[in-house]
Design a protein around this motif. Structure first.
Motif, PDB file in Angstrom:
ATOM      1  N   THR A  31      -7.747   3.422   6.388  1.00 12.23           N
ATOM      2  CA  THR A  31      -6.896   3.040   5.171  1.00 12.23           C
ATOM      3  C   THR A  31      -5.628   3.998   4.982  1.00 12.23           C
ATOM      4  O   THR A  31      -5.882   5.189   5.118  1.00 12.23           O
ATOM      5  CB  THR A  31      -8.041   3.176   3.997  1.00 12.23           C
ATOM      6  N   ILE A  32      -4.578   3.364   4.922  1.00 13.65           N
ATOM      7  CA  ILE A  32      -3.367   4.041   4.683  1.00 13.65           C
ATOM      8  C   ILE A  32      -2.866   4.027   3.003  1.00 13.65           C
ATOM      9  O   ILE A  32      -2.719   5.142   2.584  1.00 13.65           O
ATOM     10  CB  ILE A  32      -2.224   3.364   5.478  1.00 13.65           C
ATOM     11  N   ALA A  33      -3.401   3.154   2.578  1.00 14.10           N
ATOM     12  CA  ALA A  33      -3.197   3.056   1.098  1.00 14.10           C
ATOM     13  C   ALA A  33      -4.062   1.957   0.315  1.00 14.10           C
ATOM     14  O   ALA A  33      -4.289   0.929   1.034  1.00 14.10           O
ATOM     15  CB  ALA A  33      -1.792   2.713   0.599  1.00 14.10           C
ATOM     16  N   ASN A  39      -3.634  -3.159  -0.397  1.00 17.11           N
ATOM     17  CA  ASN A  39      -4.111  -2.354   0.865  1.00 17.11           C
ATOM     18  C   ASN A  39      -3.312  -2.434   2.040  1.00 17.11           C
ATOM     19  O   ASN A  39      -3.165  -3.613   2.278  1.00 17.11           O
ATOM     20  CB  ASN A  39      -5.625  -3.054   0.976  1.00 17.11           C
ATOM     21  N   ILE A  40      -3.362  -1.194   2.498  1.00 18.56           N
ATOM     22  CA  ILE A  40      -2.821  -1.165   4.007  1.00 18.56           C
ATOM     23  C   ILE A  40      -3.773  -0.521   4.617  1.00 18.56           C
ATOM     24  O   ILE A  40      -4.021   0.821   4.404  1.00 18.56           O
ATOM     25  CB  ILE A  40      -1.365  -0.327   3.656  1.00 18.56           C
ATOM     26  N   ASP A  59      -2.536 -12.355  -0.506  1.00 20.36           N
ATOM     27  CA  ASP A  59      -1.682 -12.691   0.644  1.00 20.36           C
ATOM     28  C   ASP A  59      -2.107 -11.620   1.680  1.00 20.36           C
ATOM     29  O   ASP A  59      -1.933 -10.206   1.386  1.00 20.36           O
ATOM     30  CB  ASP A  59      -0.443 -13.018   0.676  1.00 20.36           C
ATOM     31  N   ALA A  60      -2.410 -11.763   3.046  1.00 16.52           N
ATOM     32  CA  ALA A  60      -2.577 -10.734   4.158  1.00 16.52           C
ATOM     33  C   ALA A  60      -1.810 -10.806   5.297  1.00 16.52           C
ATOM     34  O   ALA A  60      -1.712 -11.963   5.802  1.00 16.52           O
ATOM     35  CB  ALA A  60      -4.062 -10.853   4.428  1.00 16.52           C
ATOM     36  N   LEU A 105      -1.889  -3.662  11.765  1.00 12.04           N
ATOM     37  CA  LEU A 105      -1.624  -3.169  10.737  1.00 12.04           C
ATOM     38  C   LEU A 105      -1.852  -4.274   9.654  1.00 12.04           C
ATOM     39  O   LEU A 105      -0.967  -5.155   9.781  1.00 12.04           O
ATOM     40  CB  LEU A 105       0.025  -2.444  10.357  1.00 12.04           C
ATOM     41  N   LEU A 106      -2.643  -4.226   8.653  1.00 13.89           N
ATOM     42  CA  LEU A 106      -2.928  -5.328   7.728  1.00 13.89           C
ATOM     43  C   LEU A 106      -2.630  -4.854   6.294  1.00 13.89           C
ATOM     44  O   LEU A 106      -3.051  -3.590   5.936  1.00 13.89           O
ATOM     45  CB  LEU A 106      -4.612  -5.462   7.592  1.00 13.89           C
ATOM     46  N   THR A 107      -1.647  -5.513   5.942  1.00 12.29           N
ATOM     47  CA  THR A 107      -1.315  -5.463   4.460  1.00 12.29           C
ATOM     48  C   THR A 107      -1.774  -6.582   3.566  1.00 12.29           C
ATOM     49  O   THR A 107      -1.463  -7.794   3.792  1.00 12.29           O
ATOM     50  CB  THR A 107       0.305  -5.327   4.578  1.00 12.29           C
ATOM     51  N   VAL A 108      -2.490  -6.225   2.745  1.00 11.81           N
ATOM     52  CA  VAL A 108      -2.976  -7.402   1.487  1.00 11.81           C
ATOM     53  C   VAL A 108      -2.244  -7.006   0.095  1.00 11.81           C
ATOM     54  O   VAL A 108      -2.542  -5.959  -0.350  1.00 11.81           O
ATOM     55  CB  VAL A 108      -4.341  -7.300   1.505  1.00 11.81           C
ATOM     56  N   ILE A 109      -1.776  -7.974  -0.415  1.00 11.63           N
ATOM     57  CA  ILE A 109      -0.872  -7.857  -1.624  1.00 11.63           C
ATOM     58  C   ILE A 109      -1.633  -8.924  -2.913  1.00 11.63           C
ATOM     59  O   ILE A 109      -1.812 -10.108  -2.207  1.00 11.63           O
ATOM     60  CB  ILE A 109       0.400  -8.127  -1.375  1.00 11.63           C
TER      61      ILE A 109
END
Length: 111
Positions: A31-33, A39-40, A59-60, A105-109
């Motif tokens: 986990t980065i953030a 979530n990153i 959205d991912a 790298l997965l970014t979920v907003i």
């Protein structure tokens, strides 16, 4: 002061794909953030490992850092390779499988 970003050095150039290693027959995450709306996470997946189909409220965006992934969004299957990115829309079933080992790298907003 609480930093929003964690598990990564500040004020230093880093190579994201070096922050997670491959482990035989495993999915590794870092986990980065993590906030209520974002979530990153870095992931590495060994060949034939995956994340089963699921739905998220946000959205991912997947950025492939190394290797190649097979990503399913709804009824569509995509092969996504190093340097490529795909967005999985919220509330649409999606999952992925490592036909070859890969890192992402997965970014979920979320709203």
């Amino acid at each position: 002061m609480n930093n929003l970003i964690k598990n990564i050095e500040f004020s230093k150039i880093v190579n994201l794909k070096e922050l997670v290693s491959y482990q035989e027959s495993q999915v590794i995450s870092r986990t980065i953030a993590q906030t209520p709306n974002a979530n990153i996470t870095l992931f590495s997946l060994d060949k034939n490992e995956g994340i089963s189909s699921h739905v998220t409220p946000g959205d991912a965006m997947v950025q492939i850092l190394d290797g190649e992934a097979e990503i399913t969004i709804g009824d569509n299957i995509f092969t996504v390779k190093e340097g490529e990115t795909i967005v999985m829309p919220s509330n649409i079933p999606h999952g992925l499988e490592a036909r070859k080992k890969f890192k992402m790298l997965l970014t979920v907003i979320k709203n």
